[in-house]
Motif scaffolding. Structure first.
Motif, PDB file in Angstrom:
ATOM      1  N   ILE A   1       0.867  -1.181   0.000  1.00 34.98           N
ATOM      2  CA  ILE A   1       0.000   0.000   0.000  1.00 34.98           C
ATOM      3  C   ILE A   1       0.899   1.226   0.000  1.00 34.98           C
ATOM      4  O   ILE A   1       1.797   1.343   0.834  1.00 34.98           O
ATOM      5  CB  ILE A   1      -0.918   0.037   1.233  1.00 34.98           C
ATOM      6  CG1 ILE A   1      -1.785  -1.223   1.280  1.00 34.98           C
ATOM      7  CG2 ILE A   1      -1.782   1.290   1.217  1.00 34.98           C
ATOM      8  CD1 ILE A   1      -2.596  -1.356   2.548  1.00 34.98           C
ATOM      9  N   ARG A   2       0.675   2.114  -0.964  1.00 34.31           N
ATOM     10  CA  ARG A   2       1.452   3.352  -1.051  1.00 34.31           C
ATOM     11  C   ARG A   2       0.502   4.540  -1.028  1.00 34.31           C
ATOM     12  O   ARG A   2      -0.565   4.499  -1.618  1.00 34.31           O
ATOM     13  CB  ARG A   2       2.271   3.378  -2.341  1.00 34.31           C
ATOM     14  CG  ARG A   2       3.376   2.337  -2.393  1.00 34.31           C
ATOM     15  CD  ARG A   2       4.255   2.498  -3.632  1.00 34.31           C
ATOM     16  NE  ARG A   2       3.522   2.420  -4.889  1.00 34.31           N
ATOM     17  CZ  ARG A   2       3.264   1.282  -5.528  1.00 34.31           C
ATOM     18  NH1 ARG A   2       3.625   0.129  -5.018  1.00 34.31           N
ATOM     19  NH2 ARG A   2       2.627   1.292  -6.682  1.00 34.31           N
ATOM     20  N   VAL A   3       0.922   5.598  -0.353  1.00 34.77           N
ATOM     21  CA  VAL A   3       0.156   6.839  -0.330  1.00 34.77           C
ATOM     22  C   VAL A   3       0.817   7.802  -1.310  1.00 34.77           C
ATOM     23  O   VAL A   3       2.020   8.044  -1.228  1.00 34.77           O
ATOM     24  CB  VAL A   3       0.134   7.461   1.090  1.00 34.77           C
ATOM     25  CG1 VAL A   3      -0.662   8.754   1.081  1.00 34.77           C
ATOM     26  CG2 VAL A   3      -0.445   6.478   2.093  1.00 34.77           C
ATOM     27  N   GLN A   4       0.022   8.305  -2.242  1.00 35.57           N
ATOM     28  CA  GLN A   4       0.521   9.242  -3.245  1.00 35.57           C
ATOM     29  C   GLN A   4       0.581  10.650  -2.659  1.00 35.57           C
ATOM     30  O   GLN A   4       0.024  10.925  -1.595  1.00 35.57           O
ATOM     31  CB  GLN A   4      -0.379   9.223  -4.481  1.00 35.57           C
ATOM     32  CG  GLN A   4      -0.592   7.839  -5.071  1.00 35.57           C
ATOM     33  CD  GLN A   4       0.661   7.237  -5.648  1.00 35.57           C
ATOM     34  OE1 GLN A   4       1.470   6.651  -4.936  1.00 35.57           O
ATOM     35  NE2 GLN A   4       0.828   7.392  -6.940  1.00 35.57           N
ATOM     36  N   ASP A   5       1.226  11.556  -3.379  1.00 34.47           N
ATOM     37  CA  ASP A   5       1.344  12.948  -2.940  1.00 34.47           C
ATOM     38  C   ASP A   5      -0.013  13.639  -2.777  1.00 34.47           C
ATOM     39  O   ASP A   5      -0.171  14.515  -1.933  1.00 34.47           O
ATOM     40  CB  ASP A   5       2.208  13.748  -3.924  1.00 34.47           C
ATOM     41  CG  ASP A   5       3.657  13.304  -3.915  1.00 34.47           C
ATOM     42  OD1 ASP A   5       4.092  12.720  -2.889  1.00 34.47           O
ATOM     43  OD2 ASP A   5       4.352  13.526  -4.924  1.00 34.47           O
ATOM     44  N   ASP A   6      -0.991  13.250  -3.611  1.00 36.14           N
ATOM     45  CA  ASP A   6      -2.307  13.884  -3.531  1.00 36.14           C
ATOM     46  C   ASP A   6      -3.201  13.270  -2.454  1.00 36.14           C
ATOM     47  O   ASP A   6      -4.369  13.618  -2.321  1.00 36.14           O
ATOM     48  CB  ASP A   6      -3.012  13.823  -4.886  1.00 36.14           C
ATOM     49  CG  ASP A   6      -3.305  12.397  -5.335  1.00 36.14           C
ATOM     50  OD1 ASP A   6      -2.876  11.440  -4.650  1.00 36.14           O
ATOM     51  OD2 ASP A   6      -3.966  12.245  -6.377  1.00 36.14           O
ATOM     52  N   GLY A   7      -2.687  12.311  -1.684  1.00 30.91           N
ATOM     53  CA  GLY A   7      -3.453  11.690  -0.609  1.00 30.91           C
ATOM     54  C   GLY A   7      -4.176  10.426  -1.025  1.00 30.91           C
ATOM     55  O   GLY A   7      -4.805   9.773  -0.203  1.00 30.91           O
ATOM     56  N   SER A   8      -4.085  10.061  -2.310  1.00 34.21           N
ATOM     57  CA  SER A   8      -4.736   8.834  -2.773  1.00 34.21           C
ATOM     58  C   SER A   8      -3.872   7.621  -2.408  1.00 34.21           C
ATOM     59  O   SER A   8      -2.689   7.746  -2.103  1.00 34.21           O
ATOM     60  CB  SER A   8      -4.973   8.889  -4.282  1.00 34.21           C
ATOM     61  OG  SER A   8      -3.736   8.960  -4.969  1.00 34.21           O
ATOM     62  N   PHE A   9      -4.497   6.461  -2.461  1.00 37.95           N
ATOM     63  CA  PHE A   9      -3.824   5.217  -2.124  1.00 37.95           C
ATOM     64  C   PHE A   9      -3.662   4.348  -3.358  1.00 37.95           C
ATOM     65  O   PHE A   9      -4.520   4.340  -4.236  1.00 37.95           O
ATOM     66  CB  PHE A   9      -4.638   4.419  -1.097  1.00 37.95           C
ATOM     67  CG  PHE A   9      -4.726   5.070   0.239  1.00 37.95           C
ATOM     68  CD1 PHE A   9      -3.771   4.808   1.212  1.00 37.95           C
ATOM     69  CD2 PHE A   9      -5.754   5.941   0.544  1.00 37.95           C
ATOM     70  CE1 PHE A   9      -3.847   5.406   2.456  1.00 37.95           C
ATOM     71  CE2 PHE A   9      -5.852   6.535   1.784  1.00 37.95           C
ATOM     72  CZ  PHE A   9      -4.881   6.269   2.742  1.00 37.95           C
ATOM     73  N   VAL A  10      -2.583   3.580  -3.412  1.00 32.90           N
ATOM     74  CA  VAL A  10      -2.360   2.594  -4.462  1.00 32.90           C
ATOM     75  C   VAL A  10      -2.119   1.258  -3.773  1.00 32.90           C
ATOM     76  O   VAL A  10      -1.246   1.140  -2.917  1.00 32.90           O
ATOM     77  CB  VAL A  10      -1.152   2.984  -5.348  1.00 32.90           C
ATOM     78  CG1 VAL A  10      -0.876   1.914  -6.369  1.00 32.90           C
ATOM     79  CG2 VAL A  10      -1.395   4.316  -6.025  1.00 32.90           C
ATOM     80  N   PHE A  11      -2.919   0.252  -4.152  1.00 33.64           N
ATOM     81  CA  PHE A  11      -2.817  -1.087  -3.590  1.00 33.64           C
ATOM     82  C   PHE A  11      -2.271  -2.020  -4.656  1.00 33.64           C
ATOM     83  O   PHE A  11      -2.742  -2.007  -5.787  1.00 33.64           O
ATOM     84  CB  PHE A  11      -4.191  -1.615  -3.168  1.00 33.64           C
ATOM     85  CG  PHE A  11      -4.899  -0.740  -2.181  1.00 33.64           C
ATOM     86  CD1 PHE A  11      -4.702  -0.921  -0.827  1.00 33.64           C
ATOM     87  CD2 PHE A  11      -5.762   0.255  -2.598  1.00 33.64           C
ATOM     88  CE1 PHE A  11      -5.364  -0.131   0.098  1.00 33.64           C
ATOM     89  CE2 PHE A  11      -6.425   1.047  -1.686  1.00 33.64           C
ATOM     90  CZ  PHE A  11      -6.221   0.855  -0.334  1.00 33.64           C
ATOM     91  N   GLU A  12      -1.323  -2.860  -4.293  1.00 31.74           N
ATOM     92  CA  GLU A  12      -0.785  -3.838  -5.229  1.00 31.74           C
ATOM     93  C   GLU A  12      -0.727  -5.197  -4.544  1.00 31.74           C
ATOM     94  O   GLU A  12      -0.229  -5.328  -3.432  1.00 31.74           O
ATOM     95  CB  GLU A  12       0.604  -3.423  -5.696  1.00 31.74           C
ATOM     96  CG  GLU A  12       1.185  -4.346  -6.725  1.00 31.74           C
ATOM     97  CD  GLU A  12       2.508  -3.860  -7.280  1.00 31.74           C
ATOM     98  OE1 GLU A  12       3.099  -4.605  -8.058  1.00 31.74           O
ATOM     99  OE2 GLU A  12       2.948  -2.756  -6.935  1.00 31.74           O
TER     100      GLU A  12
ATOM    101  N   VAL B   1      -9.865  10.379   0.245  1.00 36.14           N
ATOM    102  CA  VAL B   1     -11.210  10.399   0.819  1.00 36.14           C
ATOM    103  C   VAL B   1     -11.701  11.837   0.930  1.00 36.14           C
ATOM    104  O   VAL B   1     -11.042  12.694   1.499  1.00 36.14           O
ATOM    105  CB  VAL B   1     -11.223   9.715   2.205  1.00 36.14           C
ATOM    106  CG1 VAL B   1     -12.600   9.805   2.820  1.00 36.14           C
ATOM    107  CG2 VAL B   1     -10.781   8.275   2.069  1.00 36.14           C
ATOM    108  N   VAL B   2     -12.859  12.061   0.342  1.00 41.98           N
ATOM    109  CA  VAL B   2     -13.498  13.359   0.395  1.00 41.98           C
ATOM    110  C   VAL B   2     -14.579  13.294   1.464  1.00 41.98           C
ATOM    111  O   VAL B   2     -15.275  12.293   1.594  1.00 41.98           O
ATOM    112  CB  VAL B   2     -14.140  13.709  -0.975  1.00 41.98           C
ATOM    113  CG1 VAL B   2     -14.812  15.052  -0.926  1.00 41.98           C
ATOM    114  CG2 VAL B   2     -13.089  13.646  -2.066  1.00 41.98           C
TER     115      VAL B   2
END
Length: 175
Positions: free
Chosen positions: A2-13, A117-118
């Motif tokens: 799980i990585r957190v991007q600069d914009d606050g979004s998450f990437v799951f692999e 998350v908004v």
């Protein structure tokens, strides 16, 4: 992963070590790939129970696939079907498992993204049904995804409890 991007979004692999181990256990390294994890077509004329060694390999590979399906949503339904046959697997079940592995050979890595998350109160539910998808018992299959504020919080496939007499009834029951 799980990585957190600069914009606050998450990437799951999904864990990348499982697909090569599944392929090796079935002797499918370097196999031809297929474009879908499962098929409804008839795979064999006769069906017989696997011997104890083959059944053990079947169970081990399906268990690994079950773990992988938590992050690899596209295989989740097929893995559920394979898990239901773990107590007494047959040659047809092994053919279905090999098809799943040939699919994974072509798509070993899946990366999913979830937006930041908004703060809104939106709950989105996406539902679909496969009328009479279980050819043995004629039960329909429901699949659904629940999203809260744009992020997936739950997803599942399951058999419907009753036998639907039409596609409309299956969709209504799914909803």
């Amino acid at each position: 992963t799980i990585r957190v991007q600069d914009d606050g979004s998450f990437v799951f692999e999904a864990d990348s070590e499982h697909v090569p181990k599944m392929l090796k256990a079935l002797g499918l390294e370097g196999c031809n790939t297929v474009v879908s994890p499962g098929t409804k077509e008839r795979l064999a004329e006769e069906e017989w129970a696997l011997d104890s060694r083959e059944a053990s390999v079947y169970r081990a590979v399906v268990a690994r696939g079950n773990y992988l399906s938590q992050d690899h949503l596209d295989i989740r339904f097929v893995v559920k079907e394979l898990c239901q046959r773990m107590s007494r697997p047959t040659n047809v079940d092994m053919l279905r498992l090999k098809r799943l592995c040939r699919y994974l050979a072509g798509a070993p890595r899946v990366v999913q993204g979830e937006s930041a998350v908004v703060c809104d109160d939106a709950i989105d539910v996406f539902v679909d049904a496969d009328w009479g998808g279980d050819t043995k018992h004629r039960r329909s299959v429901t699949g659904f995804i629940i999203k809260l504020a744009g992020g997936t919080i739950y997803y599942k496939t399951r058999f419907q409890k009753s036998i639907a007499l039409s596609s409309t009834e299956a969709e209504f029951s799914a909803a």
